[in-house]
Design a protein around this motif. Structure first.
Motif, PDB file in Angstrom:
ATOM      1  N   ASP A   1      24.527  58.676   7.680  1.00 60.34           N
ATOM      2  CA  ASP A   1      24.381  57.425   7.351  1.00 60.34           C
ATOM      3  C   ASP A   1      24.338  57.646   5.771  1.00 60.34           C
ATOM      4  N   LEU A   2      24.243  58.343   5.012  1.00 57.60           N
ATOM      5  CA  LEU A   2      24.416  57.849   3.441  1.00 57.60           C
ATOM      6  C   LEU A   2      26.063  57.710   3.238  1.00 57.60           C
ATOM      7  N   GLN A   3      26.841  59.245   4.343  1.00 57.76           N
ATOM      8  CA  GLN A   3      28.451  58.648   3.715  1.00 57.76           C
ATOM      9  C   GLN A   3      29.079  57.625   4.380  1.00 57.76           C
ATOM     10  N   ASP A   4      28.478  56.688   5.565  1.00 58.68           N
ATOM     11  CA  ASP A   4      28.485  55.808   6.195  1.00 58.68           C
ATOM     12  C   ASP A   4      29.256  54.866   4.344  1.00 58.68           C
ATOM     13  N   ARG A   5      27.365  54.704   4.158  1.00 55.07           N
ATOM     14  CA  ARG A   5      27.161  54.119   3.378  1.00 55.07           C
ATOM     15  C   ARG A   5      28.293  53.901   2.414  1.00 55.07           C
ATOM     16  N   VAL A   6      28.127  55.270   1.781  1.00 52.90           N
ATOM     17  CA  VAL A   6      29.122  55.223   0.513  1.00 52.90           C
ATOM     18  C   VAL A   6      30.290  54.440   0.528  1.00 52.90           C
TER      19      VAL A   6
ATOM     20  N   ARG B   1      31.385  52.559   2.879  1.00 51.55           N
ATOM     21  CA  ARG B   1      31.311  50.884   2.781  1.00 51.55           C
ATOM     22  C   ARG B   1      31.399  50.746   1.270  1.00 51.55           C
ATOM     23  N   GLU B   2      30.726  51.549   0.304  1.00 52.71           N
ATOM     24  CA  GLU B   2      30.371  50.908  -0.812  1.00 52.71           C
ATOM     25  C   GLU B   2      31.560  51.031  -2.140  1.00 52.71           C
ATOM     26  N   GLN B   3      31.945  51.820  -1.333  1.00 51.03           N
ATOM     27  CA  GLN B   3      33.168  52.452  -2.071  1.00 51.03           C
ATOM     28  C   GLN B   3      34.846  51.414  -1.638  1.00 51.03           C
ATOM     29  N   HIS B   4      34.152  50.160  -0.153  1.00 53.61           N
ATOM     30  CA  HIS B   4      35.617  49.871   0.227  1.00 53.61           C
ATOM     31  C   HIS B   4      35.635  49.031  -0.313  1.00 53.61           C
ATOM     32  N   ALA B   5      33.849  48.244  -0.506  1.00 49.71           N
ATOM     33  CA  ALA B   5      34.137  46.974  -1.137  1.00 49.71           C
ATOM     34  C   ALA B   5      34.185  47.640  -2.584  1.00 49.71           C
ATOM     35  N   GLN B   6      33.770  47.988  -3.164  1.00 51.68           N
ATOM     36  CA  GLN B   6      34.102  48.455  -4.659  1.00 51.68           C
ATOM     37  C   GLN B   6      36.279  48.157  -4.447  1.00 51.68           C
ATOM     38  N   ARG B   7      36.481  48.655  -3.880  1.00 54.59           N
ATOM     39  CA  ARG B   7      38.338  48.949  -3.928  1.00 54.59           C
ATOM     40  C   ARG B   7      38.181  47.982  -3.568  1.00 54.59           C
ATOM     41  N   ALA B   8      38.187  46.686  -2.888  1.00 61.14           N
ATOM     42  CA  ALA B   8      37.820  45.178  -2.362  1.00 61.14           C
ATOM     43  C   ALA B   8      37.862  44.550  -3.870  1.00 61.14           C
ATOM     44  N   LYS B   9      36.975  44.547  -4.190  1.00 59.13           N
ATOM     45  CA  LYS B   9      36.479  43.990  -5.612  1.00 59.13           C
ATOM     46  C   LYS B   9      37.759  44.044  -6.563  1.00 59.13           C
ATOM     47  N   ASP B  10      38.269  46.063  -6.615  1.00 57.12           N
ATOM     48  CA  ASP B  10      38.933  45.522  -8.372  1.00 57.12           C
ATOM     49  C   ASP B  10      39.915  45.680  -7.598  1.00 57.12           C
ATOM     50  N   ASP B  11      40.613  45.568  -6.591  1.00 61.44           N
ATOM     51  CA  ASP B  11      41.972  45.092  -6.270  1.00 61.44           C
ATOM     52  C   ASP B  11      41.403  43.011  -6.290  1.00 61.44           C
TER      53      ASP B  11
END
Ligand code: ADP
Length: 464
Positions: free
Chosen positions: A197-202, A204-214
């Protein structure tokens, strides 16, 4: 760990185990039936009532086959208890029928063992006592006084009870360990689930962070292109107007406003881009070259003196300060500190820039007589988007994004140095911003996959 989920799972797991055990015991009973019938057919000649015994064994086979059916409809506990009672009754029947076989009581031991393994210590002792009583009753009813069976009765009863205790102890160890193992297994499974679950969350958060950075990268790049040309043309226009008109005209004043605003906007966009690049690389990228820091300090001070003629700005530095650092980045930190000193101190207030030559390090200090930083906020001002707000008089009055010091810190730390602020003790008010770094910087090993360019899909639209 979530006990609310773990406990029902554990109970289900133990229930499954018990059901499997009961089914396996059916197999054991059937094997005993086959062996028993085979034995009686081959060697049972001298045993009285051997046909009745065979009938009893057939009965055992019948209720054994009934157990899997009962297990599909009833909870496993009562079914197992029913099995024990049926076994007890069968063994009592055997002891009764084969009363001339003196060792038949040993079958009770099998039932005691089965009870101990399934229900634990207390059940094992109770079962051994119940069976001793049954055995006692059968022997007293069937054997003549003074026969060997009667004489041996106390010893055998003692054997059955002792066997009940030993089997109980044995099962306590085995069952206890099995339960602990199941609990451990359950916890392991829960932890694995939690980790997933934690890996999934991380992820997802990395994905969101990347989207924000992009997104940030795309917006800043797209804004930068038109700003660069507006800045270039307004500079050109200003130069033309300046040379064409002898006096300050309105047009020239307007163009200067445009130029200063566009330069400010450009700086904001550059800061956003810088932060974005620092994020992508996991730090500021440093490309050290040999240069004289004293030259850079003189240039920076001269630039401010030119742009802010009303300011008193002084430099106190050695004539030469050879270093191996990223020249542009050091200049960026210096400009930011001097611009802040200008921005946050009263018009005309003095600004001092000093450089100190330490054995292996250099230190640069920029002091002003301005607003100063409240002590409790000194650590925070190097955080992103942090702006001191001490009520009316500051707040958002000065504009800016609160990124300059965060970028400066990333740059200084990228050189292996540190940056801090202190009260301007000399002037009794205002602040000193200082940084100290090695004379020769070793660039840190940053994320080489990151690039300064915006994500690929922007390149396609850049030509619009
Ligand atoms: P910005 O100036 O764009 O807000 P910075 O990261 O450069 O962002 O500065 C963060 C905050 O630190 C500023 O908003 C200001 O409140 C405070 N600050 C920076 N330099 C000074 C200074 N020389 N004197 C007083 N306050 C300062």
């Amino acid at each position: 760990m979530q006990p609310s989920r773990a406990t029902p799972d554990l109970a289900r797991h133990l229930d499954d185990e018990m059901r499997t055990q009961e089914r396996q015991l059916v197999g054991v009973r059937l094997a005993v039936v086959v062996l028993g019938i085979g034995f009686l057919a081959l060697f049972g000649e001298p045993i009285q009532g051997r046909f009745a015994l065979i009938g009893l064994l057939v009965g055992v086979a019948a209720y054994s086959l009934l157990i899997p059916v009962l297990l599909t409809r009833l909870p496993v506990g009562p079914v197992a208890a029913l099995g024990v009672v049926a076994d007890m009754a069968t063994v009592t029947g055997v002891v009764w029928l084969a009363s001339n076989v003196s060792d038949s009581y040993l079958f009770y031991a099998l039932v005691i063992l089965g009870t101990a393994v399934r229900f634990g210590m207390v059940a094992s002792i109770v079962a051994s006592m119940a069976m001793s009583l049954l055995y006692l009753a059968v022997v007293l009813a069937t054997a003549e006084p003074d026969t060997a069976l009667r004489v041996l009765l106390p010893v055998r009863v003692l054997f059955l009870v002792t066997f009940g205790v030993v089997a109980g102890l044995f099962s306590r160890i085995i069952i206890g360990r099995a339960a602990a193992n199941s609990r451990l297994l359950q916890r392991l499974q829960d932890e694995e689930q939690e980790r997933d679950d934690l890996q999934d969350r991380v992820a997802r958060e990395q994905h969101a962070q990347r989207a924000k950075d992009d997104f940030l990268s795309v917006v800043s790049h797209e804004l930068r292109t038109p700003l660069t040309s507006i800045q270039g043309y307004s500079q050109l226009l200003e130069a033309r107007l300046r040379s064409a008109e002898r006096d300050e005209s309105k047009a020239l004043a307007h163009v200067r406003v445009i130029l200063s605003q566009v330069t400010r906007m450009r700086r904001l966009v550059d800061d956003l881009l810088d932060v974005n690049t620092i994020d992508r690389h996991g730090g500021a990228r440093i490309e050290p070259v040999d240069f004289d820091l004293a030259d850079v300090l003189r240039d920076a001070v001269a630039r401010v003196a030119r742009e802010q003629p009303a300011r008193e700005i002084a430099l106190n530095a050695p004539v030469s300060l050879p270093v191996h650092l990223d020249r542009e980045r050091v200049d960026q930190v210096l400009s930011n500190l001097i611009e802040n000193a200008v921005k946050y101190s009263p018009e005309g207030g003095p600004i001092r820039v000093a450089a100190i030559d330490h054995p292996h390090e250099v230190e640069v200090r920029v002091s002003d007589n301005g607003l100063g930083i409240p002590a409790d906020q000194r650590e925070h001002i190097f955080e992103r988007f942090y702006q001191v707000d001490d009520g009316p008089g500051r707040g958002r009055r000065f504009g800016g994004l609160g990124l300059g010091l965060a970028i400066s810190r990333a740059i200084v730390e990228g050189h292996g140095g540190r940056i801090w602020t202190e009260v301007n003790a000399e002037a009794g008010r205002g602040s000193v911003f200082a940084f100290r770094m090695p004379r020769a910087a070793e660039p840190a090993d940053l994320n080489l996959h990151g690039s300064d360019e915006p994500p690929p899909f922007v390149t396609g639209s850049a030509g619009r």
